[in-house]
Motif scaffolding. Structure first.
Motif, PDB file in Angstrom:
ATOM      1  N   PHE A  15      37.293  28.705  50.886  1.00  0.00           N
ATOM      2  CA  PHE A  15      36.205  29.474  50.278  1.00  0.00           C
ATOM      3  C   PHE A  15      36.607  30.933  50.080  1.00  0.00           C
ATOM      4  O   PHE A  15      36.409  31.509  49.003  1.00  0.00           O
ATOM      5  N   LEU A  16      37.199  31.541  51.103  1.00  0.00           N
ATOM      6  CA  LEU A  16      37.609  32.941  50.995  1.00  0.00           C
ATOM      7  C   LEU A  16      38.761  33.119  50.001  1.00  0.00           C
ATOM      8  O   LEU A  16      38.804  34.107  49.267  1.00  0.00           O
ATOM      9  N   MET A  17      39.665  32.167  49.950  1.00  0.00           N
ATOM     10  CA  MET A  17      40.748  32.237  48.972  1.00  0.00           C
ATOM     11  C   MET A  17      40.210  32.101  47.548  1.00  0.00           C
ATOM     12  O   MET A  17      40.711  32.747  46.626  1.00  0.00           O
ATOM     13  N   ALA A  18      39.196  31.276  47.365  1.00  0.00           N
ATOM     14  CA  ALA A  18      38.583  31.136  46.041  1.00  0.00           C
ATOM     15  C   ALA A  18      37.947  32.447  45.602  1.00  0.00           C
ATOM     16  O   ALA A  18      38.051  32.840  44.429  1.00  0.00           O
ATOM     17  N   ILE A  19      37.306  33.140  46.528  1.00  0.00           N
ATOM     18  CA  ILE A  19      36.717  34.444  46.199  1.00  0.00           C
ATOM     19  C   ILE A  19      37.813  35.435  45.820  1.00  0.00           C
ATOM     20  O   ILE A  19      37.682  36.179  44.835  1.00  0.00           O
ATOM     21  N   LEU A  20      38.907  35.457  46.580  1.00  0.00           N
ATOM     22  CA  LEU A  20      40.013  36.367  46.260  1.00  0.00           C
ATOM     23  C   LEU A  20      40.627  36.061  44.896  1.00  0.00           C
ATOM     24  O   LEU A  20      40.931  36.983  44.125  1.00  0.00           O
ATOM     25  N   VAL A  21      40.809  34.798  44.598  1.00  0.00           N
ATOM     26  CA  VAL A  21      41.374  34.412  43.300  1.00  0.00           C
ATOM     27  C   VAL A  21      40.425  34.796  42.171  1.00  0.00           C
ATOM     28  O   VAL A  21      40.857  35.253  41.110  1.00  0.00           O
ATOM     29  N   LEU A  22      39.126  34.640  42.390  1.00  0.00           N
ATOM     30  CA  LEU A  22      38.144  35.033  41.378  1.00  0.00           C
ATOM     31  C   LEU A  22      38.234  36.529  41.085  1.00  0.00           C
ATOM     32  O   LEU A  22      38.275  36.942  39.921  1.00  0.00           O
ATOM     33  N   PHE A  23      38.302  37.353  42.142  1.00  0.00           N
ATOM     34  CA  PHE A  23      38.434  38.791  41.934  1.00  0.00           C
ATOM     35  C   PHE A  23      39.763  39.138  41.276  1.00  0.00           C
ATOM     36  O   PHE A  23      39.832  40.067  40.466  1.00  0.00           O
TER      37      PHE A  23
END
Length: 53
Positions: A15-23
């Motif tokens: 979940f946190l990696m998905a947020i980082l990739v989105l940013f």
């Protein structure tokens, strides 16, 4: 070593990696647009080349 509920699991890490990739993708989009506008402005402005006669 005793297994307990402290720390992050794979689900939270994903979940946190998905947020980082989105940013990261948003930043890439804005940087691309910035340089594209800069290139268009550079072509539309009359410039004086130093050393050119």
């Amino acid at each position: 070593m005793k297994l307990n509920k402290n720390g992050w699991g794979y689900r939270m890490m994903g979940f946190l990696m998905a947020i980082l990739v989105l940013f990261l993708l948003i930043a890439i989009y804005y940087i691309y647009n910035y340089y594209d506008r800069m290139k268009q402005n550079f072509n539309s402005v009359d410039t004086v080349l130093i050393g050119e006669k």
